[in-house]
Design an enzyme around this catalytic site. Structure first.
Site, PDB file in Angstrom:
ATOM      1  N   HIS A 176       4.337   2.059  -7.923  1.00 54.48           N
ATOM      2  CA  HIS A 176       3.427   0.906  -7.806  1.00 54.48           C
ATOM      3  C   HIS A 176       2.486   0.842  -9.011  1.00 54.48           C
ATOM      4  O   HIS A 176       2.191  -0.237  -9.521  1.00 54.48           O
ATOM      5  CB  HIS A 176       2.573   1.020  -6.537  1.00 54.48           C
ATOM      6  CG  HIS A 176       3.358   0.940  -5.269  1.00 54.48           C
ATOM      7  ND1 HIS A 176       3.531   2.018  -4.437  1.00 54.48           N
ATOM      8  CD2 HIS A 176       4.023  -0.091  -4.702  1.00 54.48           C
ATOM      9  CE1 HIS A 176       4.257   1.653  -3.390  1.00 54.48           C
ATOM     10  NE2 HIS A 176       4.571   0.387  -3.524  1.00 54.48           N
TER      11      HIS A 176
ATOM     12  N   GLY B 279       0.817  -1.206   0.000  1.00 54.99           N
ATOM     13  CA  GLY B 279       0.000   0.000   0.000  1.00 54.99           C
ATOM     14  C   GLY B 279       0.850   1.254   0.000  1.00 54.99           C
ATOM     15  O   GLY B 279       2.026   1.220  -0.367  1.00 54.99           O
TER      16      GLY B 279
ATOM     17  N   SER C 163       9.528   6.103  -3.263  1.00 56.86           N
ATOM     18  CA  SER C 163       9.384   5.166  -2.149  1.00 56.86           C
ATOM     19  C   SER C 163       8.248   5.659  -1.268  1.00 56.86           C
ATOM     20  O   SER C 163       8.044   6.870  -1.111  1.00 56.86           O
ATOM     21  CB  SER C 163      10.681   5.143  -1.332  1.00 56.86           C
ATOM     22  OG  SER C 163      10.432   4.572  -0.059  1.00 56.86           O
TER      23      SER C 163
ATOM     24  N   GLN D 198       7.862  -8.867   8.007  1.00 57.89           N
ATOM     25  CA  GLN D 198       9.095  -8.425   7.356  1.00 57.89           C
ATOM     26  C   GLN D 198       9.666  -7.136   7.957  1.00 57.89           C
ATOM     27  O   GLN D 198      10.626  -6.575   7.432  1.00 57.89           O
ATOM     28  CB  GLN D 198       8.891  -8.289   5.848  1.00 57.89           C
ATOM     29  CG  GLN D 198       8.053  -7.134   5.380  1.00 57.89           C
ATOM     30  CD  GLN D 198       7.816  -7.198   3.875  1.00 57.89           C
ATOM     31  OE1 GLN D 198       7.052  -8.026   3.384  1.00 57.89           O
ATOM     32  NE2 GLN D 198       8.465  -6.327   3.113  1.00 57.89           N
TER      33      GLN D 198
ATOM     34  N   GLN E  90      12.456  -3.029  -9.788  1.00 58.92           N
ATOM     35  CA  GLN E  90      13.918  -3.098  -9.711  1.00 58.92           C
ATOM     36  C   GLN E  90      14.445  -2.332  -8.496  1.00 58.92           C
ATOM     37  O   GLN E  90      15.537  -2.580  -8.010  1.00 58.92           O
ATOM     38  CB  GLN E  90      14.496  -2.521 -11.027  1.00 58.92           C
ATOM     39  CG  GLN E  90      15.997  -2.383 -11.083  1.00 58.92           C
ATOM     40  CD  GLN E  90      16.730  -3.729 -10.964  1.00 58.92           C
ATOM     41  OE1 GLN E  90      16.275  -4.739 -11.490  1.00 58.92           O
ATOM     42  NE2 GLN E  90      17.849  -3.716 -10.256  1.00 58.92           N
TER      43      GLN E  90
END
Ligand code: PAF
Length: 283
Positions: free
Chosen positions: A37, A31, A188, A64, A151
């Site tokens: 995305h 999300g 990000s 994670q 990537q």
């Protein structure tokens, strides 16, 4: 676009789609969606036949996060994520609860056979076991024909590729290039936490990668890149050159394709980035 929260409903929906001859694509996300995305969805749409199902999973995977504070403050933005996906080729959003994914806690996790993994593996203990576990679960739940990975998380991509190969998972990975802001900063979900000063310092990561790519030889590339990162005052975890096929660090007179990888804390925000280029020797 359909919003589904449970594994049972998703499986029923996708079984019908499969019976109708449709292919299935999956873009796994946590999300807090940004253009990077959305480019995963676009890449799947370009790859798979029209009228396929494109599933975007949105699940902030507790397993994670090695740092509980990082997990607590990870943005949870389902409504704006749905709004962002509305204009894309996504047909299904799968947004399960933690209990749906981990009803029994964590009895089984996936780890690599080589023991601790370098770089992100060392700096974020447990991160890759958690990531591989949830990715394997999503692959089993969705059973996609195609799955898109960015990537940007180069080591994640390397490990997912290895898992798909080693465990004979029948799907094709679609690799999607890193999306960058106009000034070079890799997109990000964590960038939103950078204040203006940190935001300016964060440019040192992409700048270091760019200058390294212009150097001849491993030592020169490392020296110039770490010089830039030192000057920006970011707290460097690592800057390294690795063989893209093995993720092993290269040294000495190595030349050929290299992946430069970097991770640093910029103020309170940990950022990673990478760049693939051809390294020439200095002689
Ligand atoms: O890259 C991410 O956002 C996550 O690591 C992933 C692949 C969705 C697994 O939680």
């Amino acid at each position: 676009m359909k919003l589904i929260h449970t594994i049972t409903e998703l499986r029923e929906y996708l079984a019908t789609a499969r019976k109708a001859g449709k292919s299935i694509g999956l873009a796994p996300t946590m999300g807090a969606l940004h253009a990077g995305h959305l480019s995963l969805v676009d890449a799947l749409a370009a790859k798979i036949p029209e009228n396929s199902e494109i599933v975007v999973s949105i699940f902030v995977n507790p397993l994670q996060f090695n740092d509980p504070k990082d997990f607590e403050r990870y943005p949870n933005t389902l409504q704006s994520d749905l709004d962002a996906l509305a204009g894309t080729a996504a047909t299904v959003v799968f947004a399960p609860s933690p209990e749906e994914i981990y009803p029994e806690g964590e009895l089984t996790v996936l780890i690599t056979s080589t023991g601790p993994v370098a770089f992100e593996g060392l700096h974020r203990p447990g991160h890759f076991a958690g990531m591989l576990t949830v990715v394997a679960k999503l692959f089993n739940i969705v059973q996609p024909d195609y799955v898109a990975f960015g990537q940007k998380d180069a080591q994640q991509l390397f490990l997912v590729r290895s898992m798909v190969r080693d465990l004979n998972i029948p799907l094709e990975i679609v690799v999607v290039p890193t999306m960058r802001e106009a000034d070079g900063l890799a997109m990000s979900s964590r960038n939103r936490f950078l204040d203006p000063e940190n935001r300016a310092d964060a440019l040192a990561l992409s700048a270091a990668l760019q200058v390294a790519a212009k150097e001849d030889g491993v030592d020169a590339a490392l020296a110039v890149a770490t010089g830039i990162l030192d000057k920006a005052g970011v707290a460097l975890d690592y800057f390294a050159l690795v063989d893209p096929d093995t993720f092993q660090e290269v040294s000495g007179d190595y030349h050929g394709k290299v992946l430069a990888i970097v991770a640093a804390n910029v103020g309170p925000v940990r950022l990673i980035d990478n760049l693939l280029f051809e390294l020439t020797t200095d002689d």
